[in-house]
Design an enzyme around this catalytic site. Structure first.
Site, mmCIF file in Angstrom:
data_model
loop_
_atom_site.group_PDB
_atom_site.id
_atom_site.type_symbol
_atom_site.label_atom_id
_atom_site.label_comp_id
_atom_site.label_asym_id
_atom_site.label_seq_id
_atom_site.Cartn_x
_atom_site.Cartn_y
_atom_site.Cartn_z
ATOM 1 N N HIS A 12 -9.570 -51.981 -24.809
ATOM 2 C CA HIS A 12 -9.110 -51.043 -25.832
ATOM 3 C C HIS A 12 -8.506 -49.826 -25.126
ATOM 4 O O HIS A 12 -8.696 -49.626 -23.917
ATOM 5 C CB HIS A 12 -10.286 -50.609 -26.712
ATOM 6 C CG HIS A 12 -10.723 -51.686 -27.662
ATOM 7 N ND1 HIS A 12 -11.512 -51.427 -28.762
ATOM 8 C CD2 HIS A 12 -10.475 -53.018 -27.669
ATOM 9 C CE1 HIS A 12 -11.733 -52.570 -29.410
ATOM 10 N NE2 HIS A 12 -11.124 -53.548 -28.770
ATOM 11 N N GLU B 288 -9.320 -46.677 -25.275
ATOM 12 C CA GLU B 288 -10.334 -45.783 -24.724
ATOM 13 C C GLU B 288 -10.965 -46.386 -23.467
ATOM 14 O O GLU B 288 -11.220 -45.683 -22.490
ATOM 15 C CB GLU B 288 -11.437 -45.510 -25.766
ATOM 16 C CG GLU B 288 -10.941 -44.832 -27.034
ATOM 17 C CD GLU B 288 -10.496 -45.808 -28.111
ATOM 18 O OE1 GLU B 288 -10.045 -46.932 -27.773
ATOM 19 O OE2 GLU B 288 -10.595 -45.459 -29.299
ATOM 20 N N SER C 112 -9.000 -43.490 -34.766
ATOM 21 C CA SER C 112 -10.466 -43.380 -34.819
ATOM 22 C C SER C 112 -11.113 -44.499 -33.988
ATOM 23 O O SER C 112 -10.765 -45.663 -34.137
ATOM 24 C CB SER C 112 -10.922 -43.487 -36.283
ATOM 25 O OG SER C 112 -12.330 -43.521 -36.362
ATOM 26 N N CYS D 7 -13.264 -47.460 -32.511
ATOM 27 C CA CYS D 7 -14.069 -48.544 -33.068
ATOM 28 C C CYS D 7 -15.522 -48.372 -32.607
ATOM 29 O O CYS D 7 -15.834 -47.500 -31.799
ATOM 30 C CB CYS D 7 -13.508 -49.888 -32.612
ATOM 31 S SG CYS D 7 -13.815 -50.239 -30.861
ATOM 32 N N CYS E 67 -15.911 -48.561 -28.742
ATOM 33 C CA CYS E 67 -15.491 -47.362 -28.012
ATOM 34 C C CYS E 67 -16.352 -46.152 -28.376
ATOM 35 O O CYS E 67 -16.572 -45.271 -27.542
ATOM 36 C CB CYS E 67 -14.012 -47.092 -28.261
ATOM 37 S SG CYS E 67 -12.985 -48.424 -27.579
HETATM 38 ZN ZN LIG Z 1 -12.207 -49.575 -29.391
#
Ligand SMILES: [Zn+2]
Length: 151
Positions: free
Chosen positions: A57, A59, A82, A84, A87
């Site tokens: 991802h 992040e 935002s 998940c 993360c």
């Molecule tokens: Zn994520």
């Protein structure tokens, strides 16, 4: 510079990553990790498509790019969307102090949970970020469903 201005400036790094991801045929989510003194520690983007890796991802990519840090106290994770649960868990696991979020309109992740656990959350409601995700979701609904784990 106040925090909102600083956050908007940091968001530009994450947006640049998201746009680079989109240009590669990937999912347009970008992120960056900033140190307590405002130094850019790492940046990255969602690489599910590019790497064939659903755990990469934005992040996670930014976090990994930052390498080993002795402490995450005072650091800020900036992300276009935002975070998940995965993360959000990363943020809590490593004690990242603050999360700056471009938007939470197209996807509402774990940021309320983070705020409830003492993480400072700055939600920018950035219209360009919303538009980028809206367009992407409209054009690639199956890929988006795959990314958010939604059948
Ligand atoms: Zn994520």
């Amino acid at each position: 510079m106040d925090l909102q201005q600083q956050a908007r400036q940091w968001l530009e790094t994450a947006v640049a990553e998201a746009r680079a991801g989109l240009a590669e045929g990937g999912i347009p989510i970008g992120a960056a990790l900033y140190g307590a003194d405002g130094t850019l520690l790492g940046r990255g983007r969602n690489r599910r498509v590019q790497d064939g890796d659903p755990s990469m991802h934005a992040e996670t990519a930014a976090f990994r790019a930052a390498g080993r840090q002795r402490s995450y106290r005072g650091t800020t994770m900036v992300t276009t969307l935002s975070p998940c649960w995965y993360c959000s868990g990363l943020v809590r696991q490593f004690g990242i102090s603050r999360v700056v979020i471009g938007e939470a309109e197209t996807f509402h992740g774990g940021h309320d949970w983070l705020a409830g656990h003492g993480v400072e959350v700055v939600l920018l409601d950035d219209t360009a970020c919303v538009a980028m995700m809206r367009d992407f979701i409209e054009e690639h609904p199956a890929l988006w469903s795959e990314d958010i784990g939604d059948e």
